[in-house]
Design a protein around this motif. Structure first.
Motif, PDB file in Angstrom:
ATOM      1  N   PHE A   1       4.398  -0.742   3.336  1.00  0.00           N
ATOM      2  CA  PHE A   1       4.115   0.645   2.976  1.00  0.00           C
ATOM      3  C   PHE A   1       5.352   1.281   2.355  1.00  0.00           C
ATOM      4  CE2 PHE A   1       1.174   0.053   6.664  1.00  0.00           C
ATOM      5  CZ  PHE A   1      -0.015   0.242   5.984  1.00  0.00           C
ATOM      6  N   ALA A   2       5.186   1.908   1.209  1.00  0.00           N
ATOM      7  CA  ALA A   2       6.287   2.604   0.534  1.00  0.00           C
ATOM      8  C   ALA A   2       5.694   3.456  -0.574  1.00  0.00           C
ATOM      9  CB  ALA A   2       7.301   1.601  -0.027  1.00  0.00           C
TER      10      ALA A   2
ATOM     11  N   GLU B   1      14.129  15.796  -3.908  1.00  0.00           N
ATOM     12  CA  GLU B   1      12.923  15.087  -4.320  1.00  0.00           C
ATOM     13  C   GLU B   1      12.939  13.710  -3.690  1.00  0.00           C
ATOM     14  OE1 GLU B   1      13.365  15.228  -8.553  1.00  0.00           O
ATOM     15  OE2 GLU B   1      12.231  17.101  -8.740  1.00  0.00           O
ATOM     16  N   GLU B   2      11.894  13.381  -2.959  1.00  0.00           N
ATOM     17  CA  GLU B   2      11.855  12.149  -2.162  1.00  0.00           C
ATOM     18  C   GLU B   2      11.005  11.075  -2.857  1.00  0.00           C
ATOM     19  OE1 GLU B   2      13.765  12.094   0.457  1.00  0.00           O
ATOM     20  OE2 GLU B   2      14.261  14.204   0.231  1.00  0.00           O
ATOM     21  N   SER B   3      11.269   9.825  -2.502  1.00  0.00           N
ATOM     22  CA  SER B   3      10.564   8.706  -3.122  1.00  0.00           C
ATOM     23  C   SER B   3       9.246   8.372  -2.442  1.00  0.00           C
ATOM     24  CB  SER B   3      11.449   7.460  -3.128  1.00  0.00           C
ATOM     25  OG  SER B   3      11.771   7.073  -1.810  1.00  0.00           O
ATOM     26  N   ALA B   4       8.941   9.024  -1.337  1.00  0.00           N
ATOM     27  CA  ALA B   4       7.667   8.794  -0.639  1.00  0.00           C
ATOM     28  C   ALA B   4       7.240  10.082   0.040  1.00  0.00           C
ATOM     29  CB  ALA B   4       7.794   7.670   0.393  1.00  0.00           C
ATOM     30  N   VAL B   5       5.949  10.324   0.079  1.00  0.00           N
ATOM     31  CA  VAL B   5       5.443  11.555   0.688  1.00  0.00           C
ATOM     32  C   VAL B   5       5.768  11.617   2.184  1.00  0.00           C
ATOM     33  CG1 VAL B   5       3.152  10.588   1.181  1.00  0.00           C
ATOM     34  CG2 VAL B   5       3.415  13.049   0.821  1.00  0.00           C
ATOM     35  N   THR B   6       5.872  10.455   2.822  1.00  0.00           N
ATOM     36  CA  THR B   6       6.221  10.445   4.234  1.00  0.00           C
ATOM     37  C   THR B   6       7.645  10.967   4.473  1.00  0.00           C
ATOM     38  OG1 THR B   6       6.728   8.092   3.922  1.00  0.00           O
ATOM     39  CG2 THR B   6       4.624   8.631   4.946  1.00  0.00           C
TER      40      THR B   6
ATOM     41  N   ALA C   1       0.828  -1.202   0.000  1.00  0.00           N
ATOM     42  CA  ALA C   1       0.000   0.000   0.000  1.00  0.00           C
ATOM     43  C   ALA C   1       0.865   1.255   0.000  1.00  0.00           C
ATOM     44  CB  ALA C   1      -0.927   0.006   1.219  1.00  0.00           C
ATOM     45  N   ALA C   2       0.352   2.307  -0.644  1.00  0.00           N
ATOM     46  CA  ALA C   2       1.050   3.585  -0.722  1.00  0.00           C
ATOM     47  C   ALA C   2       1.374   4.116   0.671  1.00  0.00           C
ATOM     48  CB  ALA C   2       0.190   4.591  -1.480  1.00  0.00           C
ATOM     49  N   ALA C   3       2.502   4.816   0.780  1.00  0.00           N
ATOM     50  CA  ALA C   3       2.951   5.322   2.078  1.00  0.00           C
ATOM     51  C   ALA C   3       1.919   6.233   2.724  1.00  0.00           C
ATOM     52  CB  ALA C   3       4.280   6.066   1.904  1.00  0.00           C
ATOM     53  N   SER C   4       1.155   6.964   1.914  1.00  0.00           N
ATOM     54  CA  SER C   4       0.155   7.880   2.471  1.00  0.00           C
ATOM     55  C   SER C   4      -1.019   7.140   3.110  1.00  0.00           C
ATOM     56  CB  SER C   4      -0.367   8.819   1.374  1.00  0.00           C
ATOM     57  OG  SER C   4      -0.791   8.088   0.235  1.00  0.00           O
ATOM     58  N   LEU C   5      -1.055   5.816   2.970  1.00  0.00           N
ATOM     59  CA  LEU C   5      -2.118   5.020   3.576  1.00  0.00           C
ATOM     60  C   LEU C   5      -1.676   4.346   4.870  1.00  0.00           C
ATOM     61  CD1 LEU C   5      -3.398   3.312   0.288  1.00  0.00           C
ATOM     62  CD2 LEU C   5      -4.616   5.070   1.595  1.00  0.00           C
TER      63      LEU C   5
END
Length: 262
Positions: free
Chosen positions: A75-76, A177-182, A48-52
């Protein structure tokens, strides 16, 4: 009664074209949301996406309470997860932060069910408490005097950031620039950046650790989150988990976290 929109037909594209290089080669880290007691067919492996992270962890706990089936999460960033799946990482369910990333999985023949949108999200601007750089909007992020962190264009939050900048008519000048919003949120919370662009749900999680600046342009840039079982899954509870996410309890958790309707 609100109807969940079916996922639109994918456009063919190269999966590896969205890979973030070495980041995609990271070993899968599975975080069990539940204990190992209780009957059931075995843990459902959910990418699942990191934002979840927060919402799916809670949904996984509720699902376990109702069914006795454990849920384990990876998560990532969605693009990293897609690359892992393409390289053969075992999983039962994939939930991405945008439709383009799910399209890649569909094109690769890795889905076991038709993806369905289950939530939506928009972007916002966050700064450290006190907003030391005096940031007021996107126009302040075009120079070198404000240390700005955004998501990489290859990941859903980065692609959305690019669309947001285009709508606003500005050219952002990010320091990284990051690979995940977290990771973007983490740098702002740590005071390593003057500003960052994240999802409104991530800003809500950070609470008083950041200051949020609303972006009127964000209403024109909406990411829709699709979910699907995977073709390689042999877990009979995988589709049940997808239905649970779309169901009343899943929607309740997502709504309370600030996600929009699909």
């Amino acid at each position: 009664m609100h109807r969940t929109p079916m996922y639109r037909a994918p456009m063919r594209r190269t999966l590896m074209g969205r890979t973030l290089g070495a980041a995609a080669m990271l070993p899968v880290l599975l975080l069990s949301a539940c204990s190992s007691d209780g009957p059931g067919p075995g843990p459902i492996q959910v990418f699942a996406a990191a934002s979840l992270t927060e919402t799916f962890t809670e949904i996984g706990e509720r699902f376990h309470q109702e069914t006795g089936v454990e849920v384990a999460f990876n998560f990532a960033g969605s693009s990293d997860l897609a690359a892992q799946l393409d390289q053969g990482a075992p999983a039962d369910v994939f939930a991405a932060a945008d439709e383009d990333t799910m399209d890649q999985i569909v094109d690769a023949g890795l889905t076991g069910s038709t993806p369905v949108s289950f939530a939506s999200n928009t972007l916002t601007l966050v700064t450290p408490p006190g907003n030391p750089a005096g940031v007021t909007g996107l126009a302040d992020l075009t120079g070198d005097d404000v240390v700005t962190v955004v998501c990489a264009p290859q990941v859903p939050c980065g692609a959305a950031t690019q669309r947001l900048a285009a709508v606003a008519g500005v050219e952002l000048s990010p320091a990284s620039e990051e690979s995940a919003v977290t990771d973007v949120l983490g740098k702002v919370r740590a005071g390593e950046a003057d500003a960052g662009i994240v999802y409104i749900t991530d800003a809500a999680v950070a609470a008083e650790d950041v200051e949020q600046i609303d972006l009127p342009e964000s209403e024109e840039v909406v990411n829709h989150y699709p979910i699907a079982t995977l073709e390689s899954s042999a877990n009979p509870a995988a589709q049940e988990f997808v239905a649970f996410v779309e169901g009343e309890q899943g929607r309740e958790v997502l709504r309370e976290a600030g996600f929009g309707r699909p």
